[in-house]
Design a protein around this motif. Structure first.
Motif, short mmCIF file in Angstrom:
data_model
loop_
_atom_site.label_atom_id
_atom_site.label_comp_id
_atom_site.label_asym_id
_atom_site.label_seq_id
_atom_site.Cartn_x
_atom_site.Cartn_y
_atom_site.Cartn_z
N GLY A 38 -16.22 1.58 -11.35
CA GLY A 38 -15.89 2.22 -10.08
C GLY A 38 -15.96 1.26 -8.91
O GLY A 38 -16.67 0.25 -8.94
N PHE A 39 -15.20 1.56 -7.86
CA PHE A 39 -15.13 0.71 -6.67
C PHE A 39 -16.15 1.16 -5.64
O PHE A 39 -16.39 2.35 -5.45
N THR A 40 -16.72 0.19 -4.95
CA THR A 40 -17.58 0.46 -3.81
C THR A 40 -16.73 0.62 -2.56
O THR A 40 -15.50 0.43 -2.59
N ILE A 41 -17.36 0.96 -1.43
CA ILE A 41 -16.63 1.10 -0.18
C ILE A 41 -15.97 -0.23 0.20
O ILE A 41 -14.80 -0.27 0.60
N THR A 42 -16.71 -1.31 0.06
CA THR A 42 -16.15 -2.63 0.39
C THR A 42 -14.99 -2.97 -0.52
O THR A 42 -13.97 -3.52 -0.06
N ASP A 43 -15.10 -2.64 -1.81
CA ASP A 43 -14.02 -2.94 -2.76
C ASP A 43 -12.74 -2.19 -2.38
O ASP A 43 -11.63 -2.75 -2.44
N ILE A 44 -12.88 -0.91 -2.00
CA ILE A 44 -11.70 -0.12 -1.65
C ILE A 44 -11.04 -0.67 -0.38
O ILE A 44 -9.81 -0.75 -0.29
N ARG A 45 -11.85 -1.06 0.58
CA ARG A 45 -11.28 -1.59 1.82
C ARG A 45 -10.55 -2.91 1.58
O ARG A 45 -9.48 -3.15 2.14
N LYS A 46 -11.10 -3.75 0.73
CA LYS A 46 -10.41 -5.01 0.40
C LYS A 46 -9.15 -4.75 -0.40
O LYS A 46 -8.13 -5.43 -0.21
N LEU A 47 -9.22 -3.78 -1.32
CA LEU A 47 -8.04 -3.46 -2.11
C LEU A 47 -6.91 -2.94 -1.23
O LEU A 47 -5.74 -3.31 -1.41
N ALA A 48 -7.24 -2.10 -0.25
CA ALA A 48 -6.21 -1.57 0.66
C ALA A 48 -5.55 -2.70 1.43
O ALA A 48 -4.32 -2.70 1.62
N PHE A 49 -6.33 -3.67 1.90
CA PHE A 49 -5.75 -4.80 2.63
C PHE A 49 -4.83 -5.62 1.72
O PHE A 49 -3.72 -6.00 2.12
N ASP A 50 -5.28 -5.91 0.51
CA ASP A 50 -4.48 -6.73 -0.41
C ASP A 50 -3.17 -6.05 -0.75
O ASP A 50 -2.11 -6.70 -0.83
N ILE A 51 -3.20 -4.72 -0.96
CA ILE A 51 -1.97 -4.00 -1.28
C ILE A 51 -1.02 -4.00 -0.10
O ILE A 51 0.19 -4.21 -0.25
N ALA A 52 -1.56 -3.76 1.10
CA ALA A 52 -0.71 -3.75 2.29
C ALA A 52 -0.05 -5.10 2.51
O ALA A 52 1.12 -5.18 2.88
N GLU A 53 -0.80 -6.18 2.29
CA GLU A 53 -0.24 -7.52 2.44
C GLU A 53 0.79 -7.81 1.35
O GLU A 53 1.86 -8.36 1.62
N LYS A 54 0.46 -7.44 0.12
CA LYS A 54 1.37 -7.73 -1.00
C LYS A 54 2.66 -6.95 -0.87
O LYS A 54 3.74 -7.43 -1.23
N PHE A 55 2.56 -5.73 -0.33
CA PHE A 55 3.72 -4.87 -0.21
C PHE A 55 4.39 -5.00 1.16
O PHE A 55 5.35 -4.30 1.45
N SER A 56 3.84 -5.87 2.00
CA SER A 56 4.39 -6.13 3.34
C SER A 56 4.53 -4.86 4.16
O SER A 56 5.56 -4.58 4.77
N LEU A 57 3.45 -4.07 4.17
CA LEU A 57 3.43 -2.85 4.98
C LEU A 57 2.87 -3.16 6.36
O LEU A 57 2.04 -4.05 6.52
N THR A 58 3.32 -2.38 7.34
CA THR A 58 2.80 -2.54 8.69
C THR A 58 1.39 -1.93 8.76
O THR A 58 1.18 -0.79 8.39
N HIS A 59 0.42 -2.72 9.20
CA HIS A 59 -0.96 -2.24 9.24
C HIS A 59 -1.69 -2.94 10.38
O HIS A 59 -1.22 -3.94 10.95
N ASN A 60 -2.85 -2.41 10.73
CA ASN A 60 -3.71 -3.00 11.75
C ASN A 60 -5.07 -3.39 11.17
O ASN A 60 -6.09 -3.33 11.84
N PHE A 61 -5.08 -3.79 9.88
CA PHE A 61 -6.32 -4.20 9.22
C PHE A 61 -6.77 -5.55 9.75
O PHE A 61 -6.00 -6.31 10.33
N ASN A 62 -8.04 -5.86 9.51
CA ASN A 62 -8.63 -7.12 9.95
C ASN A 62 -8.15 -8.25 9.06
O ASN A 62 -8.54 -8.35 7.89
N LYS A 63 -7.31 -9.13 9.61
CA LYS A 63 -6.77 -10.23 8.81
C LYS A 63 -7.75 -11.39 8.66
O LYS A 63 -7.58 -12.21 7.77
N GLU A 64 -8.76 -11.46 9.52
CA GLU A 64 -9.76 -12.51 9.37
C GLU A 64 -10.71 -12.20 8.21
O GLU A 64 -10.99 -13.06 7.37
#
Length: 505
Positions: free
Chosen positions: A87-113
């Motif tokens: 199972g994923f932790t809160i941190t794992d889910i947040r990182k996964l969401a960022f990676d998917i958004a970047e990989k799929f080139s979706l418009t987002h306001n996630f922390n890129k740093e």
């Protein structure tokens, strides 16, 4: 009413009518917003297609990063990983969401740093998917994860049902025996009230390391508890150890503080004294695969002569099939810790020794040894009433995955990279286009887009698969190839051993 108070007062139907009127040229932007009571900024955003991914509960607020289909695939992926004990932790889910958004080139306001989604996105994601919740997982060893498989469990219930039918066993004739260790020092302290913000909170214990003491417990499905056996780690036995012990219990000693073959035979005689079983009125004892049980010829012969049928549980399945492990030992351990803390408060400045263990166990045992706990333990393990269907198919997913023969990994998860790149390119080029152009470029084939998102999800977060294990080859003559035996055959060998001694001697 203030401007802020009008937020979200418009309906979905008003929004659709306003967008249609604006696109058809019936009215201008200001007039449409005034007639249909929709904020001008909201109407402009929807008319320009900038809310393309707001397909969730409502179309209020800023556009969502993932649309409804994407989030549903993400939810299914997380639940599948949890069923595999990853199972994923809160941190794992947040990182996964960022990676998917970047990989799929979706418009987002996630922390890129930090390369992670924000906490607000996570809380919104959990709110939109109420079937998800944050849970504390139970640590499960690899051996138990592999051992608790459908083949072992079904084979065990085949034998159990046969024994019950042949010997006309009822709730008062089926017992479970197991042992558990307790020390003079609390294994885990309880939570206490303290000052908020205080860096360190302490709790008094009896010492740094405790001395182990084993208690052997036995209960049947109707709630009758055989008086326990308490085994101390000592060289010599003294009467003071019996002070305060549970009524009818047996006090013994061993060099290690654990049960051995001789003590198990002693316990069997103690059990027979209270149960009064014979060949015409047999009883069944469920027990684990400890060597003192399965490789004890004297105990097996004694059981055969006195109508005691010993049935061994499959290896590494006691956390699910053994009633005492399922519902009894956990409350017993908690009550024992509470009795220790109570004793330390009442005897401030003193430490707990072996001579206090019997009285502490009596207090804890009296609270835990109830009819309700016994009945729930046998019912939840499927032992009584005999119910092999209490374990659902999803509970065997982990063992099926770990025991499955590994297959070669594909070279790449995404088999149509060209289509994915074209989709991403089109998605980027149409960020500023109108709704019609965006619909034509993106939603022309929703099924294809969903498949591409699913493949991206598996590429960013792959499903764990069983790895092929190979032993290193030994050089020189006489090197033998490794021989692999089915897990079920290994488990069944111990059942056949006990059945042989208890039924054929």
């Amino acid at each position: 009413m203030s401007k802020r108070g009008k937020y979200g007062q418009w309906s979905e139907q008003d929004l659709q009518l306003a967008v249609a009127a604006y696109r058809n040229g019936d009215y201008g932007l200001n007039k449409c917003a005034q007639i249909y009571n929709v904020p001008k900024a909201t109407l402009k955003r929807h008319a320009d297609g900038k809310n393309a991914h707001v397909n969730l509960a409502k179309s209020f607020g800023r556009p969502a990063v993932f649309d409804g289909n994407m989030e549903q695939q993400l939810v299914n992926h997380l639940l599948h990983l949890e069923s595999l004990f990853f199972g994923f932790t809160i941190t794992d889910i947040r990182k996964l969401a960022f990676d998917i958004a970047e990989k799929f080139s979706l418009t987002h306001n996630f922390n890129k740093e930090k390369k992670t989604a924000g906490k607000k996105w996570f809380y919104g994601f959990m709110k939109r998917n109420p079937q998800l919740c944050l849970r504390q997982p139970e640590a499960t060893s690899m051996a138990r994860a592999k051992g608790f498989n459908k083949t072992n469990v079904m084979d065990f219930f085949d034998i159990l049902e046969k024994i019950v039918d042949e010997n006309k066993i009822n709730a008062s004739k089926i017992y479970n025996v197991d042992e558990s260790g307790f020390t003079t020092v609390q294994k885990k302290t309880q939570k206490v009230i303290s000052l908020k913000g205080k860096r360190q909170v302490g709790a008094l214990t009896s010492g740094e390391r405790g001395v182990n003491t084993t208690i052997v417990c036995c209960v049947n499905a109707s709630g009758f508890y055989v008086p326990p056996m308490i085994i101390f780690k000592r060289k010599r036995k003294c009467p003071e150890l019996e002070i305060g012990a549970p009524s009818g219990s047996v006090i013994e000693i061993s060099d290690s503080g654990y049960i051995n073959s001789e003590l198990f035979l002693t316990w069997l005689k103690h059990f027979h004294f209270h149960v009064k079983s014979n060949k015409e009125n047999p009883v069944v004892i469920l027990l684990d695969g400890h060597t003192t049980h399965s490789k004890n010829l004297e105990a097996l012969i004694f059981s055969k002569e006195n109508g005691i049928i010993l049935l061994q549980l499959p290896g590494h399945t006691t956390h699910r099939l053994q009633p005492l492990d399922v519902a009894f030992f956990k409350p017993l351990g908690l009550y024992y810790i509470q009795a220790q803390e109570k004793w330390l408060r009442q005897n401030y400045g003193r430490t707990i020794s072996q001579f206090h263990v019997s009285s502490l166990l009596k207090e804890a045992y009296g609270r835990a040894a109830t009819v309700g706990i016994a009945e729930n333990a046998f019912r939840n393990s499927g032992i009584w009433p005999v119910n092999r269907h209490i374990f659902q198919d999803h509970q065997f997913i982990v063992s099926d995955s770990l025991n499955r023969c590994p297959t070669p990994e594909p070279e790449t998860v995404i088999d149509n990279v060209e289509n994915l790149e074209n989709y991403i390119t089109v998605n980027n080029e149409n960020n500023d286009k109108t709704k019609d152009a965006l619909d034509e470029a993106i939603t022309n084939d929703d099924e294809q887009n969903n498949n591409l998102f699913s493949k991206v999800l598996l590429e960013v977060s792959p499903i764990p698969k069983t790895q092929r294990y190979t032993k290193s080859k030994r050089s020189g003559r006489g090197a033998k190839k490794a021989v692999h035996f089915p897990i079920a055959a290994i488990r069944m060998s111990k059942w056949v051993l006990i059945r042989f001694y208890t039924r054929e001697i």
